[in-house]
Design an enzyme around this catalytic site. Structure first.
Site, short mmCIF file in Angstrom:
data_model
loop_
_atom_site.label_atom_id
_atom_site.label_comp_id
_atom_site.label_asym_id
_atom_site.label_seq_id
_atom_site.Cartn_x
_atom_site.Cartn_y
_atom_site.Cartn_z
N ASP A 165 1.08 -1.32 0.01
CA ASP A 165 0.05 -0.25 -0.13
C ASP A 165 0.77 0.89 0.34
OD1 ASP A 165 -1.83 1.47 0.52
OD2 ASP A 165 -2.91 0.55 1.82
N ASP A 166 1.06 1.67 -0.88
CA ASP A 166 1.54 3.39 -1.17
C ASP A 166 2.63 3.05 -1.63
OD1 ASP A 166 -0.77 4.51 -1.13
OD2 ASP A 166 -0.91 5.65 0.66
N CYS A 181 -5.57 4.09 -5.00
CA CYS A 181 -5.54 2.19 -4.24
C CYS A 181 -6.69 1.93 -4.70
CB CYS A 181 -5.79 2.74 -2.73
SG CYS A 181 -6.23 3.53 -2.21
N HIS A 202 -11.03 -2.70 -0.40
CA HIS A 202 -11.48 -0.98 -0.55
C HIS A 202 -11.67 -1.28 -2.03
CE1 HIS A 202 -8.52 2.61 0.28
NE2 HIS A 202 -9.63 2.36 1.12
N ASP A 221 0.32 -0.69 -5.22
CA ASP A 221 -1.34 -0.11 -5.71
C ASP A 221 -1.19 0.86 -6.07
OD1 ASP A 221 -1.07 1.00 -3.01
OD2 ASP A 221 -2.72 0.93 -2.01
N ASN A 222 -0.01 1.81 -6.27
CA ASN A 222 -0.46 3.28 -6.52
C ASN A 222 1.67 3.64 -6.05
OD1 ASN A 222 -2.36 4.06 -4.62
ND2 ASN A 222 -0.38 4.87 -4.06
#
Ligand SMILES: *[C@@H]1O[C@H](CO)[C@@H](O)[C@H](O)[C@H]1NC(C)=O
Ligand SMILES: *[C@@H]1O[C@H](CO)[C@@H](O)[C@H](O)[C@H]1NC(C)=O
Ligand SMILES: *[C@@H]1O[C@H](CO)[C@@H](O)[C@H](O)[C@H]1NC(C)=O
Ligand SMILES: *[C@@H]1O[C@H](CO)[C@@H](O)[C@H](O)[C@H]1NC(C)=O
Ligand SMILES: *[C@@H]1O[C@H](CO)[C@@H](O)[C@H](O)[C@H]1NC(C)=O
Ligand SMILES: *[C@@H]1O[C@H](CO)[C@@H](O)[C@H](O)[C@H]1NC(C)=O
Length: 512
Positions: free
Chosen positions: A29-30, A69, A132, A279-280
């Site tokens: 995540d991130d 996300c 999410h 995810d990003n």
């Protein structure tokens, strides 16, 4: 004699190939492209990921389908751009929208997620961590391809007061097991939490159980310790030279090591494709509390390289050659097609799939030309083809937000590129060569032969994309406090149901 040997060998080969490979997708995540030692991070604090790359394939030109996300995750699981699968908003032009706990929408039933097809084909499927794709029960993982779930529908923001805002629930399968902060503590002053350890243990248990049962399995391991608010367990706190963010990375790296070692010990490493990615891009606006995107411009929320290029590694001993690097332009949506290819499931032919199977790349190192589309909400912002990237729109965030302290590109203002207005460059796209200029700093002048040649390749791709695009119904337009996690399924058993307020559905406000 020889004949018998051959027959036995053929029989064994048939038995072995009858069972499709296991798959473990580790989605961070991130986490940024530049957070891993193998991707050049100077702190070199990811020995397990570096080893994974040494034993597998590094994919340095790999992209998420979105710089945020929820749309990125929905795209990975459906193999389709968010503009097709509905994970976008039309409330305002080119806005990043996601699934906070007051979102009304979620993953539509009409979308096919690859775990749904794996499940039909006999796989045991589990998601561990952040979902999410919508927090209302009809959108939950067990309704969309997963047998099992341990984790949460939303981010671990909080703590909340359970009066104006409920704390986010953590689920085991279809029922809540408690809530963040109260039952699953995250100490906001120290950053201490045991969540990553729980997610590692859940993965270990699931792999043991699935290998024991002899069924092929798909594990979607999606811990969120590198997403604000950052956390790590006591063992990892203050162990990184990079601060709390680095502590979180170190603990996740440790988890990757545990999982790969277990697969090896159980003798299933050669039957298991393991993917690591994010995810990003890293949240550059969080400055030293966010990830590093290496040489790339800006980060999360933007369609510059830092927002969407992901640190990707593939590992499959005996099938993917160790220590290899592929310069294939890859997309997270490709894992949809790759998973179906591996399980010998026919890809749905009633819809456009944006992914392609990476099996030839993983096995044979082939490279196929294809474009990468960079979307922000309902707008195609940029397109990459080969080494060229053309920006049709540029935007970081509004000057008003910027003046109030939200900077998506700290220390990286580039005139006419990191714009605070939404600038339409459609009549003359901004063009960069990502080989000699990975940081998107040096514009190729429009009158040059290079510009003209590159745009001759890119423009037809863009025209064709717009001409054939059928947009999905936008899922992220409406918000309502009544849909928040007041009374999640299973709350009665825990005596944790909160009163649900009256419906008050309004258009969500997406500032950037
Ligand atoms: C969750 O579902 C799995 C698969 O059906 C089952 O084995 C497990 O016992 C369930 N866990 C709980 C706590 O219900
Ligand atoms: C967070 O940790 C600090 C230091 O150990 C402790 O004093 C505090 O009570 C903890 N806060 C919570 C909410 O547990
Ligand atoms: C983490 O687990 C340890 C060992 O069970 C426990 O002592 C500690 O209080 C837990 N910390 C948090 C923040 O939950
Ligand atoms: C890899 O190449 C070999 C030899 O050309 C071919 O037989 C095989 O089908 C290829 N495998 C994949 C997955 O593309
Ligand atoms: C930015 O764009 C303006 C208007 O087109 C132009 O005058 C200016 O030279 C550009 N600045 C740079 C640094 O390219
Ligand atoms: C962007 O520019 C193109 C070309 O000038 C134009 O056709 C299009 O309408 C513009 N889009 C918007 C939303 O203004």
């Amino acid at each position: 004699m020889k004949c018998i040997e051959v027959t036995i060998w053929l029989f064994l080969a048939a038995v072995v190939s009858a069972k499709p490979p296991n798959m473990v997708f580790m989605l961070m995540d991130d986490m940024g492209w530049g957070d891993l030692g193998v991707y050049g991070n100077a702190a070199k604090e990811t020995p397990n990921l570096d080893k994974m790359a040494a034993e597998g394939m590094l994919l340095p030109s790999f992209y998420s389908a979105n710089p945020l996300c929820s749309p990125s995750r929905a795209a990975m699981l459906t193999g389709r751009l968010p503009i097709r699968n509905g994970f976008y908003s039309t409330n305002a032009h080119a806005r990043n929208a996601y699934t906070p706990q007051n979102i009304v929408g979620g993953i539509p039933d009409s979308e096919i997620l690859f775990p749904e097809l794996l499940l039909q084909a006999g796989y045991a499927t589990k998601i561990i961590g952040k979902w999410h794709l919508g927090q209302q029960p009809q959108y939950h993982p067990l309704k969309h391809g997963f047998h099992e779930w341990f984790g949460s529908p939303n981010c671990h923001f909080g703590p909340y007061n359970d009066v104006t805002t409920p704390n986010i629930p953590v689920y085991r399968n279809a029922s809540m097991a408690g809530r963040y902060y109260t039952d699953f503590p995250i100490n906001r002053s120290t950053g201490e939490s045991n969540l990553t350890q729980l997610y590692i243990q859940e993965a270990v248990d699931f792999i043991h159980k699935s290998v024991g049962a002899g069924s092929p399995f798909f594990l979607y391991w999606t811990p969120d310790a590198t997403h604000d608010p950052l956390y790590a367990s006591k063992t990892f706190l203050r162990t990184s030279s990079r601060g709390l963010y680095g502590d979180a990375v170190r603990e996740l790296d440790y988890g990757v090591g545990v999982i790969l070692k277990l697969l090896t010990q159980l003798g299933v490493a050669s039957d298991t494709l393991v993917i690591f990615s994010s995810d990003n891009g890293g949240a550059t606006y969080a400055k030293e509390m966010g990830g590093s995107n290496g040489p790339f411009l800006c980060g999360k929320e933007t369609t510059f390289e830092g927002g969407m290029r992901e640190p990707t590694i593939a590992w499959w001993p005996g099938t993917v050659a160790g220590g290899t690097v592929s310069h294939q332009l890859g997309s997270m949506m490709d894992w949809f097609s790759t998973a179906l290819d591996l399980a010998e499931i026919k890809e749905p032919d009633d819809r456009i799939i944006d992914g392609m199977s990476l099996l030839p790349i993983l096995v044979n190192g082939t490279v196929t030309d294809r474009p990468v589309f960079y979307y922000r909400g309902d707008e195609l912002m940029a397109v990459r083809y080969q080494m060229y990237k053309a920006h049709y729109w540029t935007w970081t965030n509004s000057i008003d937000e910027f003046n109030h302290g939200t900077d998506f590109c700290p220390g990286e203002e580039i005139a006419n590129v990191t714009t605070h207005d939404q600038v339409n460059h459609t009549s003359q796209p901004l063009l960069f060569h990502l080989g000699r200029d990975p940081g998107e700093k040096y514009l190729i002048k429009p009158k040059t032969a290079e510009y003209i040649e590159a745009m001759k390749l890119i423009q037809p791709i863009v025209d064709e994309h717009h001409k054939t695009l059928v947009k999905g119904a936008p899922q992220l337009n409406y918000c309502d406090p009544a849909v928040m996690n007041w009374a999640p399924p299973g709350c009665e058993d825990l005596d944790q149901c909160l009163p649900v307020p009256h419906h008050d559905q309004t258009l969500c406000y997406w500032p950037h």
